[in-house]
Scaffold this motif. Sequence first.
Motif, short mmCIF file in Angstrom:
data_model
loop_
_atom_site.label_atom_id
_atom_site.label_comp_id
_atom_site.label_asym_id
_atom_site.label_seq_id
_atom_site.Cartn_x
_atom_site.Cartn_y
_atom_site.Cartn_z
N THR A 30 66.26 -13.12 128.53
CA THR A 30 66.55 -14.33 127.77
C THR A 30 66.10 -14.15 126.33
N SER A 31 67.00 -14.45 125.41
CA SER A 31 66.72 -14.35 123.98
C SER A 31 65.77 -15.46 123.56
N LYS A 32 64.70 -15.09 122.90
CA LYS A 32 63.76 -16.10 122.40
C LYS A 32 64.41 -16.95 121.31
N SER A 33 65.25 -16.34 120.48
CA SER A 33 65.84 -17.08 119.36
C SER A 33 66.93 -18.07 119.78
N SER A 34 67.79 -17.69 120.71
CA SER A 34 68.90 -18.58 121.09
C SER A 34 68.68 -19.29 122.42
N GLY A 35 67.84 -18.72 123.28
CA GLY A 35 67.64 -19.28 124.61
C GLY A 35 68.73 -18.87 125.59
N ASP A 36 69.69 -18.04 125.15
CA ASP A 36 70.75 -17.56 126.03
C ASP A 36 70.20 -16.49 126.98
N SER A 37 70.67 -16.54 128.23
CA SER A 37 70.24 -15.59 129.24
C SER A 37 71.37 -14.66 129.62
N TYR A 38 71.01 -13.41 129.89
CA TYR A 38 71.97 -12.37 130.22
C TYR A 38 71.50 -11.60 131.44
N LYS A 39 72.44 -11.00 132.15
CA LYS A 39 72.10 -10.07 133.23
C LYS A 39 73.20 -9.02 133.30
N ILE A 40 72.89 -7.94 133.99
CA ILE A 40 73.86 -6.86 134.14
C ILE A 40 74.20 -6.73 135.60
N ASP A 41 75.47 -6.83 135.92
CA ASP A 41 75.95 -6.56 137.28
C ASP A 41 76.31 -5.09 137.36
N ILE A 42 75.74 -4.40 138.33
CA ILE A 42 75.98 -2.98 138.49
C ILE A 42 76.96 -2.79 139.63
N LEU A 43 78.15 -2.30 139.31
CA LEU A 43 79.21 -2.11 140.29
C LEU A 43 79.75 -0.69 140.19
N GLU A 44 79.43 0.14 141.17
CA GLU A 44 79.95 1.50 141.24
C GLU A 44 79.96 2.22 139.89
N LYS A 45 78.81 2.40 139.32
CA LYS A 45 78.62 3.11 138.05
C LYS A 45 79.22 2.39 136.84
N TRP A 59 77.39 -17.74 135.93
CA TRP A 59 77.45 -16.53 135.13
C TRP A 59 78.89 -16.26 134.73
N GLN A 60 79.05 -15.78 133.51
CA GLN A 60 80.37 -15.53 132.95
C GLN A 60 80.35 -14.19 132.22
N SER A 61 81.43 -13.44 132.28
CA SER A 61 81.51 -12.14 131.59
C SER A 61 81.29 -12.32 130.09
N CYS A 62 80.68 -11.30 129.52
CA CYS A 62 80.34 -11.32 128.10
C CYS A 62 80.54 -9.91 127.56
N THR A 63 81.06 -9.78 126.36
CA THR A 63 81.32 -8.45 125.82
C THR A 63 80.24 -7.96 124.85
N TYR A 64 79.37 -8.84 124.40
CA TYR A 64 78.37 -8.41 123.43
C TYR A 64 77.20 -9.38 123.37
N VAL A 65 76.12 -8.92 122.74
CA VAL A 65 74.96 -9.76 122.43
C VAL A 65 74.93 -9.89 120.91
N LEU A 66 74.69 -11.09 120.42
CA LEU A 66 74.68 -11.31 118.97
C LEU A 66 73.62 -10.45 118.28
N PRO A 67 73.97 -9.81 117.17
CA PRO A 67 73.01 -8.95 116.47
C PRO A 67 71.71 -9.64 116.10
N GLU A 68 71.78 -10.93 115.69
CA GLU A 68 70.54 -11.62 115.30
C GLU A 68 69.61 -11.82 116.50
N GLU A 69 70.15 -11.82 117.71
CA GLU A 69 69.31 -11.93 118.91
C GLU A 69 68.57 -10.62 119.18
#
Length: 79
Positions: A30-45, A59-69
């Motif tokens: 969880t980002s301290k600055s935004s409060g957004d939480s992320y996780k990584i789903d590991i599926l066959e490499k 949970w929803q797919s996401c392509t990036y994390v904001l640089p300021e985070e």
Amino acid sequence: MDIKKINKTIEYTFLEAWEKSIDDENVVITSKSSGDSYKIDILEKKNKLKFYNPTISGWQSCTYVLPEEIFNGWYVTTE
């Protein structure tokens, strides 16, 4: 599904938090600055980044994390 209480006892750098989330798919970072939480789903490499969307309470797919985070503190919580 809500995220259980975020563990704010220890702050990590982005790299430390990211490595913990890759090592254990039950880890939520969880980002301290935004409060957004992320996780990584590991599926066959293939790793898929997801973020928690409180609007849909899921949970929803996401392509990036904001640089300021990336340059601020992060929290690591085990689901």
